[in-house]
Structures are given as structure tokens and as C-alpha cells.
Design an enzyme around this catalytic site. Structure first.
Site, mmCIF file in Angstrom:
data_model
loop_
_atom_site.group_PDB
_atom_site.id
_atom_site.type_symbol
_atom_site.label_atom_id
_atom_site.label_comp_id
_atom_site.label_asym_id
_atom_site.label_seq_id
_atom_site.Cartn_x
_atom_site.Cartn_y
_atom_site.Cartn_z
ATOM 1 N N LYS A 191 0.869 -1.177 0.000
ATOM 2 C CA LYS A 191 0.000 0.000 0.000
ATOM 3 C C LYS A 191 0.909 1.231 0.000
ATOM 4 O O LYS A 191 1.588 1.514 0.986
ATOM 5 C CB LYS A 191 -0.885 -0.055 1.244
ATOM 6 C CG LYS A 191 -1.514 1.240 1.727
ATOM 7 C CD LYS A 191 -2.642 1.729 0.839
ATOM 8 C CE LYS A 191 -3.303 2.957 1.489
ATOM 9 N NZ LYS A 191 -2.365 4.114 1.591
ATOM 10 N N GLY A 248 4.230 3.044 11.371
ATOM 11 C CA GLY A 248 3.491 4.300 11.386
ATOM 12 C C GLY A 248 2.988 4.630 12.782
ATOM 13 O O GLY A 248 3.619 4.258 13.775
ATOM 14 N N SER A 249 1.855 5.290 12.836
ATOM 15 C CA SER A 249 1.368 5.806 14.116
ATOM 16 C C SER A 249 0.700 4.717 14.950
ATOM 17 O O SER A 249 0.260 3.685 14.431
ATOM 18 C CB SER A 249 0.362 6.925 13.876
ATOM 19 O OG SER A 249 -0.848 6.387 13.371
ATOM 20 N N ARG A 250 0.616 4.976 16.237
ATOM 21 C CA ARG A 250 -0.042 4.048 17.154
ATOM 22 C C ARG A 250 -1.519 3.891 16.791
ATOM 23 O O ARG A 250 -2.067 2.784 16.830
ATOM 24 C CB ARG A 250 0.113 4.589 18.578
ATOM 25 C CG ARG A 250 -0.468 3.707 19.648
ATOM 26 C CD ARG A 250 0.015 4.187 21.011
ATOM 27 N NE ARG A 250 -0.579 3.443 22.093
ATOM 28 C CZ ARG A 250 -0.203 3.572 23.369
ATOM 29 N NH1 ARG A 250 0.759 4.415 23.699
ATOM 30 N NH2 ARG A 250 -0.783 2.866 24.316
ATOM 31 N N GLY A 253 -1.747 1.787 13.591
ATOM 32 C CA GLY A 253 -1.267 0.429 13.878
ATOM 33 C C GLY A 253 -2.266 -0.363 14.702
ATOM 34 O O GLY A 253 -2.563 -1.523 14.385
ATOM 35 N N GLU A 272 5.078 -1.444 13.771
ATOM 36 C CA GLU A 272 6.084 -0.697 14.539
ATOM 37 C C GLU A 272 5.499 0.690 14.692
ATOM 38 O O GLU A 272 5.239 1.364 13.704
ATOM 39 C CB GLU A 272 7.409 -0.727 13.769
ATOM 40 C CG GLU A 272 8.589 -0.308 14.588
ATOM 41 C CD GLU A 272 8.959 1.126 14.325
ATOM 42 O OE1 GLU A 272 8.362 2.002 15.001
ATOM 43 O OE2 GLU A 272 9.798 1.370 13.457
ATOM 44 N N CYS A 309 11.862 6.921 14.598
ATOM 45 C CA CYS A 309 11.215 6.098 15.645
ATOM 46 C C CYS A 309 12.112 5.970 16.863
ATOM 47 O O CYS A 309 11.645 5.669 17.958
ATOM 48 C CB CYS A 309 10.887 4.690 15.152
ATOM 49 S SG CYS A 309 11.114 4.395 13.417
ATOM 50 N N GLU A 400 4.289 9.807 22.769
ATOM 51 C CA GLU A 400 5.277 10.187 21.762
ATOM 52 C C GLU A 400 4.861 11.485 21.066
ATOM 53 O O GLU A 400 3.714 11.641 20.669
ATOM 54 C CB GLU A 400 5.395 9.077 20.707
ATOM 55 C CG GLU A 400 6.434 9.390 19.624
ATOM 56 C CD GLU A 400 6.442 8.350 18.489
ATOM 57 O OE1 GLU A 400 7.528 8.036 18.008
ATOM 58 O OE2 GLU A 400 5.372 7.875 18.088
#
Lengths: 541, 541
Positions: A191, A248-250, A253, A272, A309, A400
């Protein structure tokens, strides 16, 4: 802007199983975040029916790709690397325009990406990841004879990969997740990241041409542009997809994790996501040149505009004179630092919001602040400060902030560090700055950190991840969705494999890795002990 | 009943971190399923506050247990085995009464359970599961020097284990999941199975005494009796618990998966759930003695009253004479077979319901049926028959019936087999009966089966799982929740480990497995190549 060396004519379309495929669901455009200018061409977005073509092709490609001989398989990964290198300069140009990242950084990242593909090719040739285990039959064993048992690892099936905005090469189209899935023998549906669509297309063509050049089924790789989260969700739900790789972002994810868990057949998600990477400074480590130390910290904090990260988001600094001197030096070092263009207006906005939110917390104050950058989307880097009790009592301080923002926590004793570490969420890294005489003080921190992070460093800043055999870029939730693995380094390949056992199967039906003659010259675990390929009877003969 | 050799006085209480703990949430009793008689003593059930004592103790035990030296660690597993053997006769007696399983079967299972503990002790001593990888520093490397990188696997943390009713030893209190979690270095909170509470308590004491004898923290093991699903859900939600091992029904397993995925910190669930274990008979394999072949099938089908995860629930039999003769022989063999006591009245009821439901499906008829057993809870074994198109069109025919029930599918061509296999859900096993000349016909089936199952057998029935190094007792969903592993064999230990990397950490701070001197004499992957312990410079010196 630099003089463009661009030669590829960008089509603005997805590549589905080798074919350029205009999408039926509208368009998107990359933008230059330094100016907010829209870039050519427009990228067409596919709908779910078009996505199903990509996953069906991957499903169709699986049987032959998963059984590829090591030499062809490794050659394929090396061809991808060579094809990417051949368009290196235009890739770096396009990525610099689309991401605002400096070219030297992008050149280094490109080398890491091709180096990674070649490293994985070596693993594919060597073959230890196939996990061959053999137990010869024991017909005389009592009370029951032992059958002939052979185990090897097989690829999971087609893998959906979602790239990251902050690594347009190393964690994107032909980045770590794609490379490790392909090395495992899994077709990939990638993607594309809409923040660097042109970069994605150039890499996508390099990869597609490698598929063709190596005579592989075209379904081995597809690159799809789609309307944001909806096509991603559809991809994670597709029955043909057997695993997901994501950086990517929490928020994104955990949404993928929920989707994968709710499928009729749940599948693994390797996401991650989020890490603030605590750094623990011991008193003696601050006894050197405070200015030099502060400059190294600011470099790690502000590199790539803090969009890494492994950015040092949390810094434990001892109370007292040495710590005070260090913070004064940080103030000096940061005062001259200018914000650099962030990847997208949205990321810059989130960064500013995060900085405002952190600055508004009780007991948190600004320790040092740089300047706004001259371009668009270039917020000023900032270092906040607080005390251990404030940190322990307010979970907002563990969130974060993706960008050049860091929080200094002044601590009184080494016990404070153990308590704070134990209360932390999962992280990618933890770093210790210490000297010989801090070892006894630091020792009790180690077992706590081992439970919280994937990588522990001494006397180094966490940014910079070596791609090799012993690296772990992973860690407990929310750093990743699955602490049992890594998304960087050769161990990443094993994420996409599962074991199968063969009991009394005639040799003629066995796949090559477990055949008696060991035609692929693999190291094998025989009767519980590793037998190196060079040591087998056949190899000695 | 046989003469009891029971010597342990059963307390009827949980054992929380070494202490007998009467529960505050009511009681339950085992029953003798052959008579439906309730057994002494009553077992008290704990509430959530008491459960929290067990998980807190496991959390407290983790640091020391996870760092145990290999010799103490292996000795602990061996002590458990010896303690279980010391109470072997009374264990077999109690288990026979509580489960209705025949004593010879239970004696074999007990030997498998202690053998498994000793096998895992050998793995702990040998240490390959620690996954040590070392990349020595390369200070001269360009563009960046390589740091000193060392990787090893660490245990995940406390593990919740849920035992199975059908293996009161090998998949229960000190069974595969407990043994592999303990071997990995994870404390275990074991949720006792209420269908064999006395058996659980005797094993629990054997295990608890081993913890004490080896001087370990008592939190390393707790055995808890609780009110069914609620305490299990509470255990899976407990923040101290970092993984779940489960063997049981698809309903209970998927409920645990959902709970674990919905936690603030999601955790892995290893659930072994549901499998119908297709068996493919090729024409030539039926050319021998039809009666002998049918008897072997009926033995595999009815052993342990069919209550085995690897029970042959689906049998593909070729159309034509040889297949007809085989089914006539099955009819003869099953006609004389009597139902045997099932584990619980609930399981017997579910089995009867499943048999009724399958028999009521269009296009499904009875091929052979045995007799009801003389005891309670002993339904007649039954073999149904149908054709490939019916199987493909009705998903009910793929549902597991836990018990002595099997479905024969008559097929016309080998292509039918490939189509049917491709449409199947994930399975623990698939078996092929074939001769030399069937190999070309069978070959296209292999890659399809590799995607569907954990173990492929030739010319053998799937029941009977060898505990060794090359075994895979696992498979894609719904056979298990996680196809990347096995719940039987030494690879099971790796389920409870995760990698951690150490970068430039001073040797004095490093854990033993990655120290330069290699004090545990481990095989290590150095610079990408396996270096056997005996080959290292130190070992040669």
C-alpha cells in the site's frame, strides 16, 4: 531546488501484478512540504475491486514463489537492489521534494535499503532461516518406534505491507517489511504511502522489472495507491492476505491490529508504532565536555527533523551541578538550531499540537527552544523539563511527540531510574551513558529495561539502526504490536514463516530443504544438534 | 474400580505461590463420568482478589527465574519429572476415575509428560533456544562504523496456562504448555481443569515441591481453581500476564484470543483448538487386507473415545471397488465396537448433538455405527458418508465433532482431493495413504496441504504425537490461534521468548549468554554464521 536528473516518466497509477492500472476511486497528489506546493502527476486511487485483483494475483503467485530455489530467489533480491541503484539519483531527487528530507540523509537511506536487500539475499542462499530439523526413525524405540520426522519453515502466504512516511526508502516500497517478506517467500501487496507517491512509483517499477527479469509470476509484487485508511482496512481484511507489516502511528497500527484480530481467520500484524526511547545519563558520564555532549544530543534530537522512531524523547539527567551544566549547554546548542521541514503539513501540525499539550502540563517547563525554520512546516525544536514524581503521575508525559521534542527528567538517585523504567510503556530502545564506575549503579536497571525495550545501548544515542544479524528493532507494546520479533535485521525474515512437519513422507514427495540428500546444502538440526552443511556425511564424501 | 493406591490427602484448595489457599468463590467437584457420581473432596474456587495474589507472585518471581543458570533451571524441570513419577500410581488411579480414560493410556501419557520435562531440560542445558547472535564491532567500516551488537532471547514474562480435559497429564498442570513456559524461563499460573481437579492437585503439589526443593521463588508456579470462564478471562486480562497457553474448544479459545487482543497491552495467545484431520486414501493403498486396514482406522477413531485433537475426522475414500470393500470392512470392524466413557457428561452430550446434527445434513448418511457403551456417557462410535460436492457446499461438514465420529467422502479423481483440500480450514494434520505408484498423483496435493496443516503424514494414522525436536503440533486457524509455532516438541519453548539486542554494552553488564567469554558454552551465530560451542577459540584453548 537542485537540478533534476529525473528520467522516469511517472504514470500516476498503481502497478497491479506488473500492469500499470489507473484507479477508479479518485486521485491524490504529493506535495512539497517545504512550500506546500502540489506536485505532478496526480495519482489515481484504486477501489476494492481493483485491490482484489492484486490480492488474487498474489495468491496465485504464492505456490511457485514460495518454492523458489535459493539461487533464483537470492538473485531476485539482488536484482531489485541493482534496479533501485540504477535510478538512485532521480529517486533521491524525487524523495527530497516529496518529503523535505535532506539529500545526504536520503542517499544514506537508499544505500541502507539496497544493502538490506543484498544482506537478505545472503540469508536466502545460506538458508538457516528455513529451520530444518530432522529426527531419523528409531524403529527399535520402546514403547513405540519413532517415525521419520522432518521439519522446515514455509512462508505464511501473501503479505500486505504499509510503508512509513519517514523512511521513503528503508521502510517503504522496497523497505524492510517488503524485503523480509519477499526473502521469506511471500508475495507482497504494498500500500503506497500517499506522502511520497512518486518515490513509491519509481521504486515500484524497479521492483516490478526485477520480478519480470527473474521470470517470476507477476503477482509476486503489487503497488497500490488507495484512498487512505479504507483501502488499508480492506487489504488487511482480504482472505488471501496472511500477514501485515506496518510502520506508522499508534492509532493506525492499533486499528490494523483490531481488524486483523476480528477477521474470520485472524492473522499476525507486525506494526512498529510508537516509542519515546529513554536515555539515562549517569553522573560521571557528564563529567566531560558538556558542550560537546549537548551538541551530540541535539544532533540526535533534531536529525531528520526529529522524525525517527528512535528519537531520544526522554532524557534522565541527574540533579546537581553536572546535570545543571549539561542543561545550560543544551540551551546554548539548541538556541542556534532551526526547525527543518517536516514530512507533511499534517505531521507538522501534530508536532506543534503535541508540543503545546506537553508544555501545558503541570510541572513541565521549557528547558531550551530553537527557532522556527524558514520553510513551511518547520516547527522549532524544543526540550522540556520536569521531575520524576511529575513523570510518574502523568501518563501524558509518556506520549510520543513525533518530531524534535524531548523531555528532560531530573532525578535524585539510581532508584528513581529503576522506578521510572518499571512504569514505562514498551519502547524500541533505551540508552545508558555511563563510565566504568557507574556499572554497579546501572546493573539493577538492566533487567528492568530488558522487559521494556528491544535494544539497550551504552554510550550512544538511539538514532541510527544498524541492519545486520544481531539487530532488534522492536519491543513490547506500544513500541510494536508483537515483541517476539524485529522489523530490522535478518531475524525479520522469520516473521513470515511457520513450521511444517513431515512424518514418514517418501523422499520423492519431500520438498528440497528436508530431502535426505540435502540438495540445498543447509545446516540442519539432526536429533537435537546442529549439523553444519560442511560436516554432513555427504559433504565430506 | 481398582484398588486405590492413593496416599496424598487431597486438600481441595488452590496452591498460590506455594501456599494451599482455600478459595472464596464457592466450590466444585470432580465427577466419575462412568457413573456420574460426585467425587471427594469438594474444590474451593478462588475469586479475583486471590487470583491477583498468584499473578503478583509470578511477577515478583520473574526476574530471578528468568535469569536462572542452565544447570539449576534444567534440574528444576527434572525434579518436577521425578516428583510426578514418585506419585505415578496414585495419579493414574485418580485420573482414571476423574476422566474415564483407560489406565494403560494414562500410564503412557504420564511417561510422555515426564519425558517431555526431561527433553526440555536437555534443551535448557544445550541453549540453542536462547538464539544468541553476535556481530563484533567494525570500527573501520564506512560510511559508519559497526557497533558491538549482541542479541539473545529473553522470556516474555508470567504465562497463564489453561489445561485440556482430554490429556489430564500431557496437556494439563505440568503438560506441554507449562513445561515449555517454565523451560523458557516464564513463571506459570495454571488454571486447573475442573474436570480433573484431584489429578491437578496431585501434579500441582509435585510441581510446587520442585520449586521449593530447587530454592526458587514460590511465585514460579501457582495452581488455581476458579469458577469456569470468568476466572479464566480475569487471568487473561491481568496486566502481569504476558502470554497465554490454551488447549480446548474453538469457542473458549477464540474468546481468550478476543480478550487478549482487547487488553490495553495485547498479548500472544497460543490456543490449540479444533481440527478434523483429513486422511486421503489412494486407490492402491486399499489393495491390501481391507479388514486389517479398517481395524487400524477404527482403532485410531475410537481410541480415548475419539477425544484426541488428531482424531481422523475426515476420510477421503476413492470411488470404486477397493473403496467399497474398505467401507464394508469398516462396517464389520465398527459393528463390534462399543462406545467408551467420555470425559464429562457435557462432552458426551456435545458429541451426541454433533452426531445428530451431522446425520441430519442433506446428502450425509451413516456408513457404520458401533454400540452404546455400558457405562454412562459412552455414545456409540459412528462413521458417516458423503460425496465431494456435498462436502464442498456445506460448511457444517467441516465442524469438529469431539468424539468417535468420522465422515467418509467418496471421491472420483485426484483433482477432487486438491479442490477439497484447498477449501478446508486449517488443520493440525493431514495423512496420505499411498504406494510408490501414487507419488505422481499425490505430488500436487502436497503444496496445498502445506498451507493448511502443521503436520503431513504418510501411511500412518494421525493420532499419536511424538514429542521431539522436529514435531509440529500446530497449524493455521482454527486448528490453532497462531500457526507460527507448535504446542508439542522443543520448538514450543520459543513461543515464550522475544529477542533483545545489546549495543556496545560493557561486558560486565551483559547477561551470561552474550558475554564475550561465553560462560554457558552456547552455540552462537557470529557474523551470520553458526559457531558451535566446541569450535570457539576459548573452547579449543
Amino acid at each position: 531546488m537542485s537540478v533534476s536528473t529525473q528520467t522516469t516518466v511517472l504514470s500516476g497509477h498503481s502497478i497491479i501484478a506488473g500492469r500499470e492500472t489507473p484507479g477508479n476511486a479518485g486521485t491524490t497528489r504529493g506535495i512539497d512540504p517545504a512550500t506546500n506546493a502540489e506536485l505532478e502527476p496526480a495519482y489515481t486511487l484504486i477501489d476494492e475491486a481493483q485491490l482484489a485483483e492484486a490480492t488474487a494475483a498474489a495468491e496465485e503467485a504464492f505456490e511457485s514463489f514460495s518454492a523458489l530455489d535459493p539461487e533464483t530467489h537470492a538473485g531476485f533480491l539482488e536484482t531489485i537492489a541493482a534496479n533501485i541503484e540504477a535510478v538512485g539519483p532521480e529517486l533521491v531527487d524525487r524523495a527530497a521534494t516529496e518529503t523535505g528530507l535532506p539529500k545526504p540523509r536520503l542517499q544514506g537511506e537508499l544505500a541502507r535499503t539496497t544493502g538490506q536487500l543484498r544482506l537478505f539475499a545472503r540469508v536466502v542462499r545460506q538458508g538457516d532461516h528455513r529451520g530444518v530439523r530432522i529426527e531419523p526413525p528409531l524403529p527399535e524405540r520402546t514403547p513405540l518406534p519413532r517415525p521419520d520426522l522432518r521439519q522446515r519453515k514455509v512462508p505464511l502466504g501473501p503479505v500486505a505491507v504499509f510503508g512509513a512516511s519517514n523512511f521513503p526508502f528503508a521502510f517503504s516500497t522496497a523497505g524492510g517489511d517488503t524485503a523480509s517478506a519477499l526473502a521469506a517467500g511471500c508475495p507482497v501487496i504494498f500500500k503506497a504511502h500517499n506522502a511520497h507517491p512518486g518515490t513509491g512509483e519509481i521504486v515500484g517499477h524497479a521492483l516490478t522489472e526485477a520480478v519480470a527479469a527473474c521470470g517470476l509470476h507477476p503477482g509476486v509484487f503489487s503497488l497500490v495507491y488507495g484512498p487512505g485508511a479504507s483501502i488499508g482496512q480492506a487489504l488487511a481484511k482480504d482472505p488471501a492476505v496472511k500477514a501485515v507489516g506496518f510502520t506508522g502511528s499508534r492509532g493506525a497500527g492499533t486499528a490494523l491490529m483490531a481488524t486483523a484480530a476480528a477477521r474470520p481467520e485472524p492473522i499476525p500484524v507486525y506494526a512498529e508504532m510508537s516509542s519515546i526511547n529513554p536515555v539515562f545519563l549517569f553522573d560521571s558520564a557528564l563529567r566531560g565536555d558538556a558542550d560537546e555532549f549537548a551538541r551530540a544530543y541535539v544532533t540526535s534530537l533534531t536529525g531528520s527533523s526529529g522524525q525517527l522512531c528512535t528519537n531520544p524523547g526522554l532524557l534522565f539527567v541527574p540533579a546537581g551541578e553536572a546535570g545543571d551544566a549539561f542543561l545550560t549547554a543544551v540551551d546554548r546548542a539548541l538556541a542556534g538550531a532551526e526547525g527543518a521541514t517536516m514530512l507533511t503539513p499534517g505531521i507538522a501540525r501534530s508536532c506543534r499540537d503535541g508540543i503545546d499539550a506537553l508544555g501545558a502540563q503541570d510541572g513541565v517547563e521549557v528547558v531550551a527552544r530553537g527557532k522556527e525554520g524558514a520553510t513551511e512546516n518547520a516547527p522549532a525544536p524544543v526540550v522540556f523539563g520536569t521531575q520524576v514524581p511529575t513523570f510518574l503521575s502523568n501518563p501524558v508525559l509518556q506520549e510520543e511527540i513525533f518530531g524534535a521534542s524531548s523531555l528532560v527528567i531530573r532525578y535524585g538517585s539510581a532508584d528513581d531510574l529503576v522506578v521510572a523504567a518499571a512504569r514505562m510503556e514498551g519502547q524500541l530502545t533505551a540508552s545508558l551513558f555511563l563510565s566504568e564506575k557507574d556499572l554497579p549503579t546501572a546493573a539493577p536497571l538492566l533487567p528492568v529495561l530488558e522487559r521494556k525495550v528491544g535494544r539497550i545501548l551504552a554510550n550512544g544515542w538511539p538514532t541510527g539502526v544498524d541492519v545486520g544479524d544481531a539487530m532488534v528493532h522492536g519491543g513490547p507494546f506500544p513500541a510494536t504490536s508483537d515483541s517476539r520479533t524485529t522489523s530490522v535485521g535478518t531475524l525479520a525474515i522469520e516473521r513470515f514463516l511457520r513450521p511444517v512437519a513431515y512424518q514418514n513422507i517418501p523422499d520423492a514427495l519431500l520438498p528440497a530443504p528436508v530431502q535426505a540428500a540435502n540438495p540445498w546444502h543447509l545446516n540442519r538440526r539432526v536429533d537435537g544438534r546442529i549439523e553444519l552443511a560442511g560436516d554432513s556425511a555427504e559433504d565430506r564424501a
